[in-house]
Design a protein around this motif. Structure first.
Motif, PDB file in Angstrom:
ATOM      1  N   GLY A 110       0.819  -1.207   0.000  1.00  0.00           N
ATOM      2  CA  GLY A 110       0.000   0.000   0.000  1.00  0.00           C
ATOM      3  C   GLY A 110       0.849   1.251   0.000  1.00  0.00           C
ATOM      4  N   ASP A 111       1.925   1.230   0.770  1.00  0.00           N
ATOM      5  CA  ASP A 111       2.830   2.378   0.828  1.00  0.00           C
ATOM      6  C   ASP A 111       3.467   2.630  -0.534  1.00  0.00           C
ATOM      7  N   PHE A 112       3.876   1.548  -1.203  1.00  0.00           N
ATOM      8  CA  PHE A 112       4.473   1.691  -2.531  1.00  0.00           C
ATOM      9  C   PHE A 112       3.469   2.291  -3.519  1.00  0.00           C
ATOM     10  N   LEU A 113       2.207   1.870  -3.446  1.00  0.00           N
ATOM     11  CA  LEU A 113       1.185   2.429  -4.340  1.00  0.00           C
ATOM     12  C   LEU A 113       1.041   3.934  -4.135  1.00  0.00           C
ATOM     13  N   ILE A 114       1.158   4.375  -2.906  1.00  0.00           N
ATOM     14  CA  ILE A 114       1.060   5.809  -2.623  1.00  0.00           C
ATOM     15  C   ILE A 114       2.156   6.574  -3.349  1.00  0.00           C
ATOM     16  N   PHE A 115       3.381   6.067  -3.273  1.00  0.00           N
ATOM     17  CA  PHE A 115       4.484   6.767  -3.929  1.00  0.00           C
ATOM     18  C   PHE A 115       4.443   6.593  -5.441  1.00  0.00           C
ATOM     19  N   LEU A 116       3.881   5.492  -5.889  1.00  0.00           N
ATOM     20  CA  LEU A 116       3.661   5.325  -7.318  1.00  0.00           C
ATOM     21  C   LEU A 116       2.657   6.366  -7.814  1.00  0.00           C
ATOM     22  N   SER A 117       1.657   6.670  -6.991  1.00  0.00           N
ATOM     23  CA  SER A 117       0.663   7.683  -7.378  1.00  0.00           C
ATOM     24  C   SER A 117       1.319   9.053  -7.522  1.00  0.00           C
ATOM     25  N   PHE A 118       2.335   9.332  -6.704  1.00  0.00           N
ATOM     26  CA  PHE A 118       3.044  10.599  -6.837  1.00  0.00           C
ATOM     27  C   PHE A 118       3.700  10.698  -8.217  1.00  0.00           C
TER      28      PHE A 118
END
Length: 229
Positions: A168-176
């Protein structure tokens, strides 16, 4: 508001012995503020950027204060005996990486108006937030039950992935990165992925193997067998 939350979280974390983690993740605010100052932003992009950063830091404050005892970070002393190495990871390493994570927003300032990629970024960030926050919350609630002591959590988010909070954390930074018009925006999620693959996940796996490595009353099969199942 951010300063108040920072002070409260720091005081609370100091009482629990994890002030170094809070200090590291709070530096995300300074990195975000620096990007706001050095770039000219469209109002819509600036608002979206500010909300994303604030919500992320607020979420990490909750995890590292209220739920800290349920995190892998609170058990790092099981795999790290040297105090200086622990401080290097929890404060120095985290501080360095949280300055890399918001880099996609440096180029996001060039976005003139929200388009499909920006809206896709908001959607991915929302999904990542639910998975990241939800899995950490599920683990925290699970571990409050004394009957679950030493029992591996294998349902919900944790039944679908070995490290759902990291995903989930990786998805957040991918969204950036999706919100950034430049391929250089991939530096943020790349740094996040490198930190997980070469640091956080190996340490978590080592702790899990030590705790669930042998079959017993609460773990009918070995950790390796659980990973293959």
């Amino acid at each position: 508001v951010a300063v108040v939350f920072c002070v409260v979280a720091s005081v609370r974390s100091k009482l629990r012995g994890d002030i170094d983690w809070i200090a590291g993740f709070t530096s995300f605010l300074f990195a975000a503020a620096a990007l706001l100052l050095v770039r000219q932003w469209q109002q819509e992009s600036e608002d979206s950027y500010s909300v994303h950063v604030f919500l992320y830091v607020l979420r990490m404050w909750v995890v590292l204060t209220v739920w800290f005892s349920s995190t892998a970070a609170s058990k790092l002393n099981q795999v790290i005996e040297n105090e200086s190495e622990y401080l290097a990871i929890s404060c120095t390493l985290v501080t360095v990486f949280v300055w890399l994570y918001p880099l996609p927003f440096y180029w996001a300032a060039d976005v003139q108006e929200f388009g499909p990629m920006q809206y896709a970024g908001v959607w991915v960030c929302s999904v990542g937030t639910v998975i990241h926050f939800g899995s950490d919350y599920q683990k925290h609630v699970y571990k409050q039950n004394r009957l679950h002591k030493g029992v591996l959590l294998r349902s919900g988010f944790w039944g679908a992935s070995r490290h759902p909070n990291y995903f989930g954390d990786f998805l957040i930074f991918l969204s950036f990165a999706l919100m950034s018009p430049s391929p250089w925006g991939c530096l943020g999620p790349a740094a996040n992925l490198i930190q997980y693959v070469f640091d956080a996940i190996p340490k978590s796996e080592k702790m899990a193997a030590a705790r669930y490595g042998k079959p017993g009353r609460n773990t009918p099969v070995t950790w390796r067998a659980l990973c293959r199942s």
